[in-house]
Design a protein around this motif. Structure first.
Motif, short mmCIF file in Angstrom:
data_model
loop_
_atom_site.label_atom_id
_atom_site.label_comp_id
_atom_site.label_asym_id
_atom_site.label_seq_id
_atom_site.Cartn_x
_atom_site.Cartn_y
_atom_site.Cartn_z
N ALA A 8 0.84 -1.20 0.00
CA ALA A 8 0.00 0.00 0.00
C ALA A 8 0.87 1.25 0.00
O ALA A 8 0.60 2.22 -0.73
N PHE A 9 1.91 1.26 0.82
CA PHE A 9 2.83 2.40 0.86
C PHE A 9 3.48 2.61 -0.50
O PHE A 9 3.54 3.74 -1.01
N LEU A 32 -6.74 1.58 1.84
CA LEU A 32 -5.35 1.91 1.54
C LEU A 32 -4.77 2.80 2.63
O LEU A 32 -3.66 2.56 3.14
N SER A 33 -5.51 3.84 3.01
CA SER A 33 -5.04 4.77 4.03
C SER A 33 -4.83 4.07 5.37
O SER A 33 -3.87 4.38 6.10
N LYS A 34 -5.70 3.11 5.70
CA LYS A 34 -5.56 2.39 6.96
C LYS A 34 -4.27 1.58 6.98
O LYS A 34 -3.55 1.54 7.99
N ARG A 35 -3.97 0.91 5.87
CA ARG A 35 -2.74 0.11 5.81
C ARG A 35 -1.51 1.00 5.97
O ARG A 35 -0.56 0.63 6.65
N ILE A 36 -1.53 2.15 5.32
CA ILE A 36 -0.40 3.07 5.44
C ILE A 36 -0.30 3.60 6.87
O ILE A 36 0.80 3.70 7.44
N ASP A 38 -1.29 2.07 9.60
CA ASP A 38 -0.78 0.98 10.44
C ASP A 38 0.74 0.85 10.28
O ASP A 38 1.45 0.60 11.27
N LEU A 39 1.23 1.02 9.05
CA LEU A 39 2.67 0.93 8.81
C LEU A 39 3.40 2.08 9.52
O LEU A 39 4.47 1.87 10.12
N GLU A 40 2.84 3.26 9.44
CA GLU A 40 3.46 4.42 10.11
C GLU A 40 3.52 4.20 11.62
O GLU A 40 4.54 4.51 12.28
N ARG A 41 2.46 3.64 12.20
CA ARG A 41 2.47 3.38 13.64
C ARG A 41 3.49 2.31 14.00
O ARG A 41 4.17 2.40 15.03
N HIS A 42 3.62 1.30 13.16
CA HIS A 42 4.59 0.23 13.42
C HIS A 42 6.02 0.78 13.38
O HIS A 42 6.85 0.43 14.23
#
Length: 299
Positions: A8-9, A32-36, A38-42
């Motif tokens: 997604a990113f 898409l925005s949710k996956r990005i 989640d990645l930013e939080r990780h």
């Protein structure tokens, strides 16, 4: 962190907008925005600056981009090696010119429907310059275009070569069968618009031989140009395979030119940063079916 988050990113980072990236991945924009997110939080880093009209990569996002590309490419290679690649599915939007649409496009789409029944193809027919712009923006997944792209964001691979020939109406030519500088000055020359590949080879031919073409008519449809030429409005040039049936029916008379128009190379174009497995698979099918001299099924 998951591959879907990285996917997604990467799509959002390389497409013209989040909306186009979501379309590529067959997701809703919110997914898409949710996956990005989640990645930013990780990672504990903000990857996109969302304060402007269009989201742009932050420094952290720019640092992640090449690493994400490597991880996704490695994942694809691993799945291919294990024989576990998922079937191609979703929507693929691609562009071709009028000549492709009138020759090999129907066979290509039919072939892909047999090979990839879960994939839906949406062809768009336009001039090469317009297709390149839409490809660069992410609106198209690939395009088959006359010539090679000068855009640094696109990569071109030659797939075919087409020879062009001149033609005119017999009553207009009055027995003359050769293009001369005088012919070009005294007769209307009908061409496609400047954005077409065939027009580029004509302009290069005119420039290389210091020829003067004062009377020029532009039309954006090759079938319409053939009708104008057959009606005696002027002379034109066409792919030899497409031109031959017109001459055999007596609609036009073939002409020679010295030197002849050079051949026009056609290329498969895609974005340089697009690493999806769908592109090599479709490029292979294009190369198997491409034939610019093939008759259209309805002709």
């Amino acid at each position: 962190m998951t591959l879907k988050q990285l996917e997604a990113f990467y799509a959002a980072a390389t497409a013209a907008s989040f909306a186009l990236a979501a379309t590529q991945l067959h997701l809703s924009q919110s997914s898409l925005s949710k996956r990005i997110g989640d990645l930013e939080r990780h990672l504990g880093r903000v990857l996109f600056d969302r304060s402007g009209h269009r989201a742009t990569l932050t420094q952290a996002g720019r640092e992640l981009l090449p690493r994400a590309r490597e991880i996704l490419a490695a994942a694809d290679a691993l799945q291919a090696a294990m024989g576990q690649q998922a079937p191609l599915a979703g929507i693929c939007r691609f562009g071709v010119g009028e000549l492709a649409a009138m020759t090999w496009l129907p066979r290509f789409v039919a072939r892909c429907r047999r090979d990839f029944p879960e994939l839906r193809l949406e062809p768009h027919v336009d001039l090469g310059q317009a297709l390149e712009e839409r490809l660069e923006s992410g609106e198209l997944d690939f395009a088959v275009v006359a010539g090679w792209s000068s855009r640094s964001t696109l990569v071109s691979q030659t797939i075919a070569k087409v020879r062009y020939g001149w033609a005119g109406a017999p009553e207009l030519l009055r027995g003359h069968a050769r293009i001369t500088p005088r012919t070009l000055q005294e007769t209307v020359v009908i061409t496609m618009p400047p954005g077409a590949g065939s027009t580029r080879i004509f302009d290069a031919w005119v420039s290389a031989h210091n020829l003067d073409v004062p009377r020029r008519l532009t039309c954006n449809n090759m079938t319409a140009i053939a009708g104008l030429v057959s009606a005696g409005v002027g002379i034109g040039f066409f792919p030899e395979g497409w031109l031959r049936p017109l001459a055999e029916r007596g609609a036009v008379q073939l002409l020679e030119s010295d030197p002849p128009l050079r051949s026009l190379h056609y290329s498969f174009q895609c974005r340089r940063d697009d690493i999806r497995a769908i592109l090599p698979a479709l490029r292979e099918r294009v190369m198997q079916e491409v034939d610019f001299s093939a008759p259209h099924p309805l002709r």
